[in-house]
Design a protein around this motif. Structure first.
Motif, PDB file in Angstrom:
ATOM      1  N   ASP A 187       4.820  60.340 -38.406  1.00 48.78           N
ATOM      2  CA  ASP A 187       4.122  59.040 -38.377  1.00 48.78           C
ATOM      3  C   ASP A 187       4.576  58.697 -36.514  1.00 48.78           C
ATOM      4  N   SER A 188       5.476  59.655 -36.223  1.00 50.44           N
ATOM      5  CA  SER A 188       6.679  59.261 -34.806  1.00 50.44           C
ATOM      6  C   SER A 188       5.195  59.730 -34.260  1.00 50.44           C
ATOM      7  N   LEU A 189       5.324  58.773 -33.006  1.00 45.00           N
ATOM      8  CA  LEU A 189       4.458  58.854 -31.068  1.00 45.00           C
ATOM      9  C   LEU A 189       4.740  59.594 -30.941  1.00 45.00           C
ATOM     10  N   VAL A 190       3.892  60.443 -30.011  1.00 45.89           N
ATOM     11  CA  VAL A 190       4.080  61.460 -29.008  1.00 45.89           C
ATOM     12  C   VAL A 190       4.012  60.448 -27.307  1.00 45.89           C
ATOM     13  N   LEU A 191       4.984  60.373 -26.544  1.00 48.96           N
ATOM     14  CA  LEU A 191       5.862  59.730 -25.820  1.00 48.96           C
ATOM     15  C   LEU A 191       5.778  61.006 -24.450  1.00 48.96           C
ATOM     16  N   ALA A 192       4.551  60.821 -23.479  1.00 47.48           N
ATOM     17  CA  ALA A 192       4.963  61.159 -22.624  1.00 47.48           C
ATOM     18  C   ALA A 192       5.396  61.138 -21.185  1.00 47.48           C
ATOM     19  N   VAL A 211      -4.838  65.576 -24.025  1.00 49.42           N
ATOM     20  CA  VAL A 211      -4.487  66.645 -24.679  1.00 49.42           C
ATOM     21  C   VAL A 211      -3.917  65.918 -25.935  1.00 49.42           C
ATOM     22  N   GLY A 212      -4.355  64.357 -25.543  1.00 46.78           N
ATOM     23  CA  GLY A 212      -3.800  63.040 -26.818  1.00 46.78           C
ATOM     24  C   GLY A 212      -2.415  62.477 -26.939  1.00 46.78           C
ATOM     25  N   ALA A 213      -1.067  62.509 -25.683  1.00 48.16           N
ATOM     26  CA  ALA A 213      -0.063  61.360 -25.965  1.00 48.16           C
ATOM     27  C   ALA A 213      -0.746  60.336 -26.146  1.00 48.16           C
ATOM     28  N   ASP A 214       0.211  59.921 -27.085  1.00 53.11           N
ATOM     29  CA  ASP A 214      -0.004  58.026 -28.095  1.00 53.11           C
ATOM     30  C   ASP A 214       0.505  57.266 -26.513  1.00 53.11           C
ATOM     31  N   ILE A 215       1.141  57.990 -25.937  1.00 53.47           N
ATOM     32  CA  ILE A 215       1.972  56.876 -24.976  1.00 53.47           C
ATOM     33  C   ILE A 215       2.177  57.742 -23.229  1.00 53.47           C
ATOM     34  N   ALA A 216       1.850  57.544 -22.178  1.00 52.11           N
ATOM     35  CA  ALA A 216       2.801  58.365 -21.243  1.00 52.11           C
ATOM     36  C   ALA A 216       3.495  57.032 -20.805  1.00 52.11           C
ATOM     37  N   THR A 217       4.619  57.572 -20.014  1.00 46.86           N
ATOM     38  CA  THR A 217       5.866  56.676 -19.195  1.00 46.86           C
ATOM     39  C   THR A 217       5.340  56.526 -17.797  1.00 46.86           C
ATOM     40  N   ILE A 218       5.173  55.824 -17.185  1.00 48.36           N
ATOM     41  CA  ILE A 218       5.324  56.567 -15.766  1.00 48.36           C
ATOM     42  C   ILE A 218       5.489  55.503 -14.610  1.00 48.36           C
ATOM     43  N   PRO A 219       6.279  56.481 -13.818  1.00 49.21           N
ATOM     44  CA  PRO A 219       7.280  55.593 -12.795  1.00 49.21           C
ATOM     45  C   PRO A 219       6.516  54.464 -11.802  1.00 49.21           C
ATOM     46  N   PHE A 220       6.905  53.872 -11.482  1.00 46.30           N
ATOM     47  CA  PHE A 220       6.150  52.599 -10.621  1.00 46.30           C
ATOM     48  C   PHE A 220       5.134  53.777  -9.448  1.00 46.30           C
ATOM     49  N   LYS A 221       5.674  54.161  -9.032  1.00 44.53           N
ATOM     50  CA  LYS A 221       4.944  54.827  -7.688  1.00 44.53           C
ATOM     51  C   LYS A 221       3.705  55.295  -7.912  1.00 44.53           C
ATOM     52  N   VAL A 222       3.703  56.287  -9.435  1.00 44.54           N
ATOM     53  CA  VAL A 222       3.382  57.123  -9.612  1.00 44.54           C
ATOM     54  C   VAL A 222       1.862  55.561 -10.153  1.00 44.54           C
ATOM     55  N   LEU A 223       2.333  54.519 -10.840  1.00 49.56           N
ATOM     56  CA  LEU A 223       1.179  53.430 -11.024  1.00 49.56           C
ATOM     57  C   LEU A 223       0.219  53.350 -10.202  1.00 49.56           C
ATOM     58  N   LYS A 224       0.625  53.033  -9.688  1.00 45.13           N
ATOM     59  CA  LYS A 224       0.467  52.570  -8.660  1.00 45.13           C
ATOM     60  C   LYS A 224      -0.876  53.532  -7.665  1.00 45.13           C
ATOM     61  N   GLN A 225      -0.391  54.759  -7.396  1.00 45.05           N
ATOM     62  CA  GLN A 225      -0.768  56.159  -7.221  1.00 45.05           C
ATOM     63  C   GLN A 225      -2.483  56.434  -7.788  1.00 45.05           C
TER      64      GLN A 225
END
Ligand code: E4P
Length: 221
Positions: free
Chosen positions: A161-166, A181-195
């Motif tokens: 059941d665990s979700l994969v968080l990049a 590749v199917g990650a459930d979540i990516a946690t992204i630095p603000f700067k990269v999110l903006k890019q």
């Protein structure tokens, strides 16, 4: 794939939340120290403010060296807000704490995962999220995205059941590849999110549409 923002900076979180694409926030001691070191603030109040800004999982990391201490911290963090996920560093003590908190119905995010076997152990401990690091793996000459892919396949093959968080995302391509590749979540630095919003053809396309729209103003619409 859901997008989380990887920061403890309230201004960044407020702005990212206003964009309507963020469904969670991850913090860690380094990010909290970067924003609040030397400031007279309560971390509990900061986390509660973040919970008010983003209606989704908000990770807060334990720092105790043993399972007993981590479980105590985790129980306390879980009282701060129902959306607080207890972030626990991978290890024997950490996985003991994950098992105990999971059995109590508290959500966890296992951090500092760098291999498929660590992910298997975290999944068997009952982790809600498994944070598999990309950038730090790349930094030492291995394939961070390859490990995400391996972990995603193992979770699916064995129906965990665990979700994969990049995590440890360094640039927009890491986000694309994590999604591929199917990650459930990516946690992204603000700067990269903006890019991620930027594309030169979008910029030039808007400029040329605006120039043509100005010509139209001269004629009746
Ligand atoms: C995630 O929650 C991690 O703490 C974070 O993504 C680590 O990123 P870094 O490798 O850039 O420190």
């Amino acid at each position: 794939m859901q997008l989380f923002v990887d920061t403890a900076d309230l201004t960044e979180i407020r702005e990212a939340a206003s964009w309507g694409v963020i469904s969670g926030v991850t913090t860690n001691p380094t990010l909290l120290a970067k924003s609040f070191s030397g400031k007279d603030v309560s971390i509990k109040a900061v986390i509660q403010e973040i919970c008010g800004l983003v209606d989704g999982p908000i990770s807060m990391e334990v720092t105790s060296p043993d399972a007993e201490g981590m479980i105590g911290e985790g129980r306390e963090f879980a009282t701060w807000h129902p959306n607080v996920y207890v972030k626990i560093p991978f290890g024997i003590e950490g996985m003991k704490a994950v098992r105990a908190l999971t059995d109590e119905g508290i959500n966890t995010n296992v951090t500092l995962v760098f291999s498929a076997n660590q992910a298997l152990l975290a999944a068997n401990a009952g982790a809600t999220f498994i944070s598999s690091f990309v950038g730090r793996v790349d930094d030492v000459g291995y394939d961070g995205i390859g490990i995400i892919e391996q972990v995603v396949n193992l979770m699916s093959l064995h129906q965990f059941d665990s979700l994969v968080l990049a995590a440890s995302i360094r640039h927009p391509l890491h986000v694309t590849q994590s999604a591929e590749v199917g990650a459930d979540i990516a946690t992204i630095p603000f700067k990269v999110l903006k890019q991620m919003y930027f594309h030169p053809l979008t910029e030039s396309g808007i400029a040329s549409f605006n120039a043509d729209a100005a010509k139209l103003q001269a004629v009746a619409v």
